[in-house]
Every structure is written in C-alpha cells, then in structure tokens.
Scaffold this motif. Structure first.
Motif, PDB file in Angstrom:
ATOM      1  N   LYS A 344      65.265  62.260  17.022  1.00 47.84           N
ATOM      2  CA  LYS A 344      64.175  61.304  17.291  1.00 47.84           C
ATOM      3  C   LYS A 344      62.933  62.038  17.805  1.00 47.84           C
ATOM      4  O   LYS A 344      61.806  61.736  17.401  1.00 47.84           O
ATOM      5  N   TYR A 348      59.098  62.027  16.087  1.00 48.04           N
ATOM      6  CA  TYR A 348      57.847  61.672  16.778  1.00 48.04           C
ATOM      7  C   TYR A 348      56.848  62.828  16.743  1.00 48.04           C
ATOM      8  O   TYR A 348      55.646  62.619  16.579  1.00 48.04           O
ATOM      9  N   GLU A 353      57.632  57.214  13.529  1.00 50.92           N
ATOM     10  CA  GLU A 353      58.262  56.373  14.555  1.00 50.92           C
ATOM     11  C   GLU A 353      59.739  56.253  14.220  1.00 50.92           C
ATOM     12  O   GLU A 353      60.146  56.468  13.075  1.00 50.92           O
TER      13      GLU A 353
END
Length: 568
Positions: A344, A348, A353
């Motif tokens: 994740k 980013y 997203e």
C-alpha cells in the motif's frame, strides 16, 4: 465385521494450505485433495511447498484414487508432482477437473495423463471396502463439493473449504437437505475446515460484496486496478458485472487468469454481461481511464507482488500513476499483513490510492464460528478432526465444537503424519508416520532441505567470504598470496585492513598445515574456516559463509607445463 479405519493428514494441519488427507479403510487408501502451499518468507527462494508423498509411494498399490473438493491451488496444486510418479484415478466436479487438467497439462511429464473422472453431487462410487459420495458446498469457486467415505464402521466426512451463505446463487448454494441426510446416518468422523475459526464476525454475503464492488466502481472517476486471486471465480464474476454496470471494460493481465476465465466461461460457470466486456491488453491504451478496469491476479494467482511491480515500474504492462485506484478484492492471510502494508505504501508513493474490500466488510470463503457449529449440528459426528489452518485455528475450532456438545476427548488436533486409528469402537492416536515438507525450487523437487535453507538464511544475513590460495604440496610452499573475495559481508574498498589481515591469517594457517607431516585436505579447509570465523566475528560480530578454495600446482615434467587442481 467392522472396518478398520485410519485417518492421516499429510498436509493442511498447523499450516495454511497444502491440503492432503489419507483415509484408509482396511487395505484401501482414499486420498482427499492434493494441494500446495505458497512459502512463508523464511523459505528463501522456494517457489511452492507440496506434501511429502513417501508414505503413499510405499503403499501406492493400495491407493484407489484421489478425490478433489474444489479447484483452488490448496486442493489441486500438487497433482502434477504426484502424477509424475504414480498414475492413479482422479475424481472431481466438472470445473475442478477442468482446472486440474490445466495444472497437469502445464507439466511436460504429466501432460498425457488422462485418468480423470467427472462426478457431481449425485454421484456414488462403490469400491470394495467403501462407498464414496459427495455433497454441494458454498465457496468462492463453483462446483465445490464435500466428500463422504461410507464404511460399515461409519462415515468419514470431509467438508473441503466451505461457508454458508443463505443468499448464494444456485451454482454456489450448499445442499442443506443432503447434509441433514448424511447426519441421519452414522458419521464416525468429520474433517472440517478451520481457516476462519477465529472470526467472531458475521460474514458479508456475496450479494453484499457485489454491491460494495459496484459502489466503488461507480464513485471512482479514474482507472481501477482490481486485485483478486485467479481461481476466485465468484470475485472475478462480481468484478466483471460491476464493470459492465458502471460502463467500464475489463482488461485481463495474466495468462494464468485468462486460462481460468476461458475455462470457467466454456463450462458456463462464469458469464459475460456483454460480448465486448473483455478487452485485449494490446488495446488498453485505447480506453479512457474512467472506462477501464484492470483485473490483476499475478503469477500463480498471487496479486500482491504484481501490485508491487506496478508501483515500482517493473510490471510488463501496467504502471500505477496519479488517479489510479488499486482495489484489493481479496482478504490476505495474517502472514501477508506486513507485505500488504508495504505494498500500500508503494502504491501511494507511485501516486495511486488503495482500497481493501476487507476494510469495510468481513469477507471470507471459509465459515466462521456459527457456520462451523451449524455444520457439526447437521452432520452429528462422533469424532471431530479440525483441518485446514494453523494450530491456533484448529484449537479455536476444537473449542467451538465443544460448545456443541462434542467432548474434548473426541476432538483430535493433529500434526502432519499423525495416524488416527479406529478399532473396536474407539478412535485413538496411533504411531506417527514420518512426514515432512517437499520444497519446489525451479525444476528441483525435494532437493532443497533444511541445510540448504540454513545456508541461504546465513547468506542473506551475513553474506559470503571466499579465500583462494595456490600451493605446491610437494615443495610444501605457498605459490601465490591469498585472494579474498566477499559478497554481502563488507565493502572491500573500505575494509582493506580487514581483508589484508584475513589474507595473512589464511597464509599462516595454510603454511602451518603444509609444515605438518600428516597433511590432510579436510583438516586444512576446516582450520581456515575456524581461523577466519573467529577473526571475522571478533572484528565485525558477523558470521558469513566462509568458502576456502585451495588450488594445487602439479609439475608435469614430460610436457613441462603447470596444471592446477582445485579443492573447494
């Protein structure tokens, strides 16, 4: 006379995946599932792990067949490795057999295997010592079945992966009437899925999951990268349906995924809302971002590493960019939590997203506490054997079962190789069979053991230190000064003193051995390792793998040429 029944897990207990269970009825062996497991981080370089087939190889003439519950890798992934050595009949539902054939045909040594048998929920197969029948279950892939092995001592029931979902579509529905019918008979033992036994939460229905995916697709204005497991047909269907309803097209990124999707479509287990919903990867650039869904499953159905490659511009097709939404539609295992968090962060950093479906609803293809208790109450077994999960999950399942009235002495939390023996009206833990893990690295099957893994671990932590020296054993002299090479240990240019002292230490150790009348190659190499190991640890507090390479000069008078013999 009552049958002599044995139950033996060769995988799938105290671990995630690698399901394989043996049921022996007198002199016949029934194999339930033949799965693999993707390795944890400490298995450095290992591609997959499969069960140890040693016991079955010793008793192969007693095996009547392999019975498969569903088409995921944890149930069918090890088939090619087993069928390379032994040709035994394989039984499964239509989709399960189709996916098993994809696996088997992908291997050159098993591509000609044809002893597959398609069965369904109404099939009964009579063998000499037992009758095998099946029942429909709900899972994240259609055509999932549980297995019943009926003997005159009672039935052994194996659930496979299952959950209960009252709103499931017909191809995914559990057959409650059949479960109740099985429970009316004499069920000796239930081998039941424990993968979600710890969860106290009510699971979302597949309808709720579909609605969540559709909401996400409708409210995001840019490109969507949906990450799923390749064999999760239910999720793939939901992604395709949501794309159609939100005016998007779907791009499939991997060959494994395309094969599975095409197979499911051919068998009408996956339906396309419109003929043009799937777009080839070569036409991806023609789609506007707000009209695009990229379905990513990664190699071997593992999407997380593929997302990392996208975020770091190493993926062969896709690069995550500003405005992209990465939608993780699978629930990773606890062992993957750290990896998912790092992934994740990468996404980013790349400008995208991230949304995980598990952030908002509880998603699983495996039954929670209520589901497990319902299965027990429907089947009414005398003995329970929790399977498919790490120890804490098996223990949680045992506690759940005890609440339904099964005494703890009738619940067996097993290890790989444990033998549950039913004789004279009593089940007990008998002698253990020696069972390990078989690790697959490239084309090597089982040639990687604990010693190799230990060396890989040391190499990954402290590196390697190589000392090369040439000697003339007849003259008892050193021909050339030691050359030191190191990788992953220290940076040579900033450690010249360390390298110089190490070379001197090797010189002294070798000369001491040459001066010794009882010269021995083994002693020489061991002396070098010990001397360097002590010195390097004293200087750095690290223990690299030390590899001494000794080259010997031989004088060949006839041809007046020097040759060397290397001793590593």
């Amino acid at each position: 006379m009552s049958s002599h029944v044995k139950i033996m897990p060769l995988g799938g207990v105290r671990e995630n995946g690698k399901n394989m269970y043996v049921v022996e009825v007198d002199d016949e062996i029934y194999i339930l599932d033949c799965g693999l497991m993707y390795p944890e981080n400490e298995l450095l370089g290992i591609d997959v792990v499969i069960p140890d087939f040693s016991y079955l190889e010793e008793n192969i003439d007693r095996v009547v067949g392999i019975f498969l519950t569903h088409g995921h890798a944890d149930a069918i992934g090890a088939l090619p490795y087993f069928l390379k050595q032994h040709s035994v009949p394989v039984f499964g539902s239509e989709l399960t057999i189709a996916l098993a054939k994809l696996n088997v045909k992908a291997d050159k040594q098993t591509r000609n295997f044809k002893d597959f048998h398609v069965i369904d929920k109404d099939t009964k197969i009579d063998f000499e010592r037992a009758t095998v029948s099946f029942f429909k279950t709900t899972h994240s892939i259609p055509d999932s079945l549980g297995i019943v092995i009926e003997t005159n001592a009672g039935s052994v029931v194996y659930t496979g992966d299952f959950k209960f979902d009252q709103s499931a579509t017909p191809e995914y529905q559990s057959d409650f009437a059949r479960l109740a019918e099985i429970g009316q008979g004499n069920v000796l033992a239930l081998l039941s899925d424990s993968a979600n036994a710890e969860s106290p939460y009510e699971m979302a229905s597949e309808r709720d999951i579909a609605a969540n995916i559709l909401d996400t697709f409708q409210y995001h204005n840019g490109r969507i990268i949906a990450a799923a497991v390749a064999s999760n047909i239910a999720r793939i269907q939901q992604v395709i349906n949501a794309a159609a309803k939100s005016g998007r097209k779907v791009v499939l990124t991997g060959r494994d995924l395309e094969k599975i999707v095409r197979t499911a479509m051919r068998l009408k287990r996956l339906n396309l809302p419109s003929p043009d919903i799937l777009v080839p990867t070569k036409d991806l650039h023609k789609l506007a971002p707000e009209k695009t869904v990229i379905l990513e499953t990664g190699k071997m159905g593992e999407p997380i590493k593929a997302l990392q490659r996208m975020a770091t511009n190493r993926h062969r097709l896709i690069r995550i960019k500003e405005g992209d939404l990465v939608f993780i539609t699978t629930t990773p295992s606890h062992a993957m939590e750290t990896t998912v968090a790092k992934t994740k962060d990468m996404i980013y950093r790349a400008g995208g997203e991230v949304k995980s479906i598990s952030d908002e609803i509880h998603v699983s293809g495996h039954g929670n506490k209520n589901n497990l208790q319902l299965m027990i109450n429907l089947i009414k077994p005398t003995y329970l054997v929790p399977v498919q999960g790490e120890y804490r999950l098996l223990a949680a399942h045992a506690s759940i079962a005890h609440e339904t009235g099964i005494p703890f002495e009738n619940i067996f939390i097993t290890s790989k190789g444990d033998v549950l023996d039913y004789q004279k009206g009593q089940m007990h833990l008998a002698n253990q069979v020696d069972v390990g893990n078989t690790m697959i690295d490239g084309i090597g099957v089982g040639d990687i053991g604990n010693i190799v893994l230990r060396d890989r671990k040391v190499l990954s932590e402290d590196g390697i230190f190589v000392a090369v020296i040439t000697i003339n054993r007849k003259k008892r002299t050193i021909v050339s000064h030691p050359k030191i090479t190191t990788r992953g240990f220290v940076y040579i240019k900033t450690s010249r003193d360390l390298i110089h002292e190490s070379a001197n230490l090797v010189t002294k150790t070798v000369q001491d051995n040459l001066d010794n009348k009882e010269f021995d190659w083994g002693h020489l190499k061991q002396d070098i390792r010990e001397a360097l190991s002590g010195y390097l640890f004293e200087q750095t507090k690290r223990r690299p793998v030390i590899l001494p390479v000794i080259m010997e000069v031989n004088q060949n008078r006839r041809h007046a040429a020097n040759t060397t013999t290397t001793k590593a």
